[in-house]
Scaffold this motif. Structure first.
Motif, PDB file in Angstrom:
ATOM      1  N   PRO A  68       4.753 -29.259  47.399  1.00 55.69           N
ATOM      2  CA  PRO A  68       4.596 -28.370  46.250  1.00 55.69           C
ATOM      3  C   PRO A  68       5.918 -27.705  45.887  1.00 55.69           C
ATOM      4  N   ALA A  69       6.101 -27.446  44.615  1.00 54.24           N
ATOM      5  CA  ALA A  69       7.338 -26.826  44.132  1.00 54.24           C
ATOM      6  C   ALA A  69       7.568 -25.466  44.763  1.00 54.24           C
ATOM      7  N   SER A  70       6.513 -24.793  45.178  1.00 53.56           N
ATOM      8  CA  SER A  70       6.646 -23.461  45.773  1.00 53.56           C
ATOM      9  C   SER A  70       6.985 -23.499  47.247  1.00 53.56           C
ATOM     10  N   ALA A  71       7.027 -24.689  47.869  1.00 53.28           N
ATOM     11  CA  ALA A  71       7.333 -24.797  49.287  1.00 53.28           C
ATOM     12  C   ALA A  71       8.807 -24.498  49.538  1.00 53.28           C
ATOM     13  N   SER A  72       9.065 -23.764  50.605  1.00 52.03           N
ATOM     14  CA  SER A  72      10.457 -23.462  50.968  1.00 52.03           C
ATOM     15  C   SER A  72      11.102 -24.713  51.524  1.00 52.03           C
ATOM     16  N   GLU A  73      12.422 -24.722  51.664  1.00 51.93           N
ATOM     17  CA  GLU A  73      13.132 -25.887  52.179  1.00 51.93           C
ATOM     18  C   GLU A  73      12.671 -26.212  53.609  1.00 51.93           C
ATOM     19  N   GLU A  75       9.705 -25.921  54.776  1.00 50.82           N
ATOM     20  CA  GLU A  75       8.370 -26.510  54.720  1.00 50.82           C
ATOM     21  C   GLU A  75       8.366 -27.927  54.167  1.00 50.82           C
ATOM     22  N   ARG A  76       9.456 -28.361  53.559  1.00 55.74           N
ATOM     23  CA  ARG A  76       9.504 -29.686  52.938  1.00 55.74           C
ATOM     24  C   ARG A  76       9.813 -30.765  53.921  1.00 55.74           C
TER      25      ARG A  76
END
Length: 76
Positions: A68-73, A75-76
């Motif tokens: 998701p676009a709201s995920a922090s780096e 979390e990606r």
């Protein structure tokens, strides 16, 4: 599955699989008219048959693996 890009509206959480009721990620527009919605599992299961009767297939299964676009780096 063959993806057809159409101006159809994106599938939402309110769109449910016609087979099991899970969230739909595939919209199959039938040659005879009408449409069917499928979760990724049932879309894969019925793929050979769907290709025979589909005028268009809108496949949004890539959303299942996209961060998701709201995920922090972290979390990606």
């Amino acid at each position: 599955m063959t993806t057809v890009l159409t101006p159809a509206s994106p599938l939402t959480a309110a769109d449910r699989c016609d087979r099991c009721g899970a969230q739909a990620y595939l919209r199959v527009v039938l040659i005879s008219g009408g449409e069917l919605l499928f979760c990724a599992h049932h879309g894969r299961k019925f793929e050979p048959e769907l290709k025979k009767i589909a005028a268009e297939i809108q496949d949004e299964t890539e959303r299942l693996t996209a961060a998701p676009a709201s995920a922090s780096e972290d979390e990606r």
